[in-house]
Structures are given as C-alpha cells and as structure tokens.
Design a protein around this motif. Sequence first.
Motif, PDB file in Angstrom:
ATOM      1  N   GLY A  44      31.389  10.838  37.488  1.00 17.45           N
ATOM      2  CA  GLY A  44      32.273  11.793  36.362  1.00 17.45           C
ATOM      3  C   GLY A  44      31.955  11.813  34.994  1.00 17.45           C
ATOM      4  O   GLY A  44      31.627  10.361  34.631  1.00 17.45           O
ATOM      5  N   ALA A  96      33.563  10.009  43.160  1.00 16.97           N
ATOM      6  CA  ALA A  96      33.742  11.104  42.023  1.00 16.97           C
ATOM      7  C   ALA A  96      33.979  10.322  40.856  1.00 16.97           C
ATOM      8  O   ALA A  96      33.330  11.160  39.701  1.00 16.97           O
ATOM      9  CB  ALA A  96      35.100  11.878  42.480  1.00 16.97           C
ATOM     10  N   GLU A  97      34.600   9.385  40.634  1.00 18.23           N
ATOM     11  CA  GLU A  97      34.730   8.645  39.268  1.00 18.23           C
ATOM     12  C   GLU A  97      33.308   7.962  39.104  1.00 18.23           C
ATOM     13  O   GLU A  97      33.144   7.916  37.827  1.00 18.23           O
ATOM     14  CB  GLU A  97      35.834   7.611  39.409  1.00 18.23           C
ATOM     15  CG  GLU A  97      37.243   8.037  39.639  1.00 18.23           C
ATOM     16  CD  GLU A  97      38.252   6.977  39.409  1.00 18.23           C
ATOM     17  OE1 GLU A  97      37.947   5.839  39.303  1.00 18.23           O
ATOM     18  OE2 GLU A  97      39.478   7.309  39.606  1.00 18.23           O
ATOM     19  N   SER A 136      26.732   8.849  33.561  1.00 22.49           N
ATOM     20  CA  SER A 136      27.883   8.551  34.225  1.00 22.49           C
ATOM     21  C   SER A 136      27.976   7.376  34.151  1.00 22.49           C
ATOM     22  O   SER A 136      26.970   6.243  33.931  1.00 22.49           O
ATOM     23  CB  SER A 136      28.060   9.314  35.723  1.00 22.49           C
ATOM     24  OG  SER A 136      27.088   8.939  36.308  1.00 22.49           O
TER      25      SER A 136
END
Length: 266
Positions: free
Chosen positions: A12, A8-9, A243
């Motif tokens: 993100g 997710a990071e 990202s």
Amino acid sequence: MNAEKRVAELFGVAGKRALVTGATAGIGRLIAQGLAEAGVKVWAVARNAGEVDALARELSANTPCHAITADVTSDEGLAAIKAALGDLPLDILVNNAGINVDTPLDGDGREGFDTVLGLNVTAPFLVLQKVLPNLEKAATREDPSRVINITSVAALDPGGLPNYSYAASKSALAMMTRQLGRHLAKRNISCNAIAPGIFPSRMSEKFLGLKPGDTPPPAWASPLGGRAGTLDDITGATIYLCSRAGAWVTGIMLPVSGGAATIKSS
C-alpha cells in the motif's frame, strides 16, 4: 491480521506524496497515473503548462494532483518546484525527465552531449538537492523516503543505435543511484533506479517509429512476450520500490524490460 490484509498493507502507498518529473508523456505519465490510481498525491512536473495542467485535472479524479510548470535544467525551474512543495513532507521523488538526441560520430556532437547530460544526469541531482529537506521530513527508519531514478536498458546494453550521449548518461545515472543509495541511507532515504525497456513514448516513436499498440520490431522485441511495456509493468515496479515491500532495498537498478538487455532470446 489476515494474510490478505497484510499483503495489501505491504504494497500500500495510499496517502503518500510524490514528485514526478517529465510527467506528461511516456514513462513519466504512466508512473504519475499509476501512483495516482494507488492513492498517492502527485506533484507532476513538466515544461509545457497546458499539458501538465491537463494531466493534473485528469489524475485528480483519483487523488489530488498538482501541476508544476518547470524546466528542471534551470534555476528558475528548480525554484518553482521548491515553491510548489514549500515545507511539505515528500515521500517519493521520481526523476524521470530525460532526452535522447542524435550525437553523430562524424560531426559536432558537443551540443547533443551537453543537452543530454544536463537533463539526464545533472538535473536529477539538482532536483534531489532542492527537495532533500522535504524528503528528510517524511523519512523514518521503518519507512524511508524514496528516490527513484529512471535509467534505461541502454545502461546495460549499448544496443544498435549510435546514441552515445544517451547510453552514457543513463550509465552515469545508474552509478549515481548506487552512490546516492549509500549516502542517503544515513538520512533514512533509499535511492534506486528503474531501467525500462521499450515503452510507448515520444522517444520510442521518434527513434524506432513505435506508436502506442505497436509490436516492437524483432531487433527490439523483448524475450518475454516480444511486446512493449505497459502501465501495469512500470506501476508494479514503482509501487514495489515505494511501498513497505521495498523499504529495505536501496542502491539497485531494476530492469523492467521483458528480459531485454538482461537475457538473450533463443
């Protein structure tokens, strides 16, 4: 950190700031929408005040979106972009504004070439120049600021349309992307291109008669599924490049076309 949180990071982008030109229609609108849904604060640029104001109101349901009415081919438009950003750090610039006009082989093609090259090649460079201080302000070695130029599969394959100025302009933008990738790296800014295939847009409707939801005709269908591109297709590519997952990527052109212009269907 567990694997789910790490992924997710990695992908993100929430909290970043992005400027998207040509944001009210076609691929530009999809990119602006996708970034806003991912939590990016979007500055949407377009010439039509009513359309860009309406888009900003719509996208603000997800995260703050700001409308900038500007013609990116004019000095006044460039000044309006700079005035709207002020000294704010800018994480992402998406140069999407573009045009395709008829440039007949037998006839006067000068005006068409001047129009297309001005918007598709010169304007992205001038917009970048204008917001370069903002990009530098946000850039770090670990998380570079990002420039994404929207080219086309026409830069890879001339196709069947006699769109000489358009194909030439997108090829030029692809090479400029590679050159900028080299020189902007010294400033902790990456520069990449996305080369879309067929997506629902005013351009595809005008030149191919393709309306939203239509399946492209066989000559234009992608090898992968034979369909047109979607919001998820262009959003996924954009978020990858913006990202942490794409932080070490620069100077490339990423085709998002279902294999059109990159592989031959059987």
